[in-house]
Design a protein around this motif. Sequence first.
Motif, PDB file in Angstrom:
ATOM      1  N   HIS A 229       6.365  10.766  -5.601  1.00  0.00           N
ATOM      2  CA  HIS A 229       6.029  10.625  -7.026  1.00  0.00           C
ATOM      3  C   HIS A 229       7.289  10.425  -7.860  1.00  0.00           C
ATOM      4  O   HIS A 229       7.330   9.541  -8.734  1.00  0.00           O
ATOM      5  N   ARG A 234       3.718   6.582  -6.748  1.00  0.00           N
ATOM      6  CA  ARG A 234       2.611   7.487  -7.040  1.00  0.00           C
ATOM      7  C   ARG A 234       1.438   7.284  -6.097  1.00  0.00           C
ATOM      8  O   ARG A 234       0.842   8.249  -5.597  1.00  0.00           O
ATOM      9  N   ILE A 267      -0.160  15.105 -10.308  1.00  0.00           N
ATOM     10  CA  ILE A 267       0.237  13.710 -10.086  1.00  0.00           C
ATOM     11  C   ILE A 267      -0.784  12.770 -10.705  1.00  0.00           C
ATOM     12  O   ILE A 267      -0.431  11.774 -11.360  1.00  0.00           O
TER      13      ILE A 267
END
Length: 306
Positions: A229, A234, A267
Amino acid sequence: MPLTPNSQEKDAHVQINLLGPLSVSIDGNDATPTAPKTRRVLALLAVHANRVVPNQLLIEELWEDQPPPSVTTTLQTYVYQLRKHLQGGFASSAGPAPSGCAPKEVLRTYAGGYMLCLRPETLDSLRFEQLAQRGRTELERGDVETAARTLREALGLWHGPALVDVNPGPLLQVEALRLDEIGKSALELRIEADLRLGRHHELLGELTGLTARQPTHEGFQSKLMLALHRAGRRSEALDVYQRTRETLVDELGVDPCGELQQLHRAILAGDPALNPPGTDTLTGARRHATVPLPAREARWAQARSA
């Protein structure tokens, strides 16, 4: 090779290694026992260094529930053979003996057992545990750079799984597993320190290998997710979570732990608390609280035995 008492005239450099292949060296000369049961006696006494190991535990390790009729004499023979390997060089190694140990007696005999008297610098596992605890303390107090160095030094003592070339009995199996688990915990702490120092790019290769070898270790998986991340990957971080969740359900019948689920949600939400150090306005305390330091030794050991 065993050393004779005459070799005590000069200080000897002595080392016993358990973190990988079992080895004993005195002044650079190999003094490792070759007889399997003598090696097991040495290993069991070493993992309990500076504590008396009762005869009954040694007998259980060597023969489990089938000791020979002359078990006491046979055990004494193995200890005598080990003493011949150790008495010369170890007795003259520099520095004070541990508390309770005579200065020139590394292998002490008691009415009900034996004790191997060793200083931390003589035994790699003692030195490792000392450094690992120091690194943990340094990390907890926020001295991250020092913690990373200390933990890296500790992990540098490892040269393979603990006692990898010893044929263990029931007690040594437990001790080898304990040492391996402490090693994993120290490695996780060192990666945590490197993440706090913004070294996520450098960690990606190491974490990819670790997670492939240990797909149910949630601590390593969470750190790979965070490193990906922070590196701007991501979608790959989210893929790691899904893959880990499927593996945990299929192999162990459990869902990811709360910390891993929390990281997944953060996230997805783009929580700025996950940003690399120095790239947001959050305090270090809040960042640390959002991505807590995991401690899963017991959970991992349970997963290994499932």
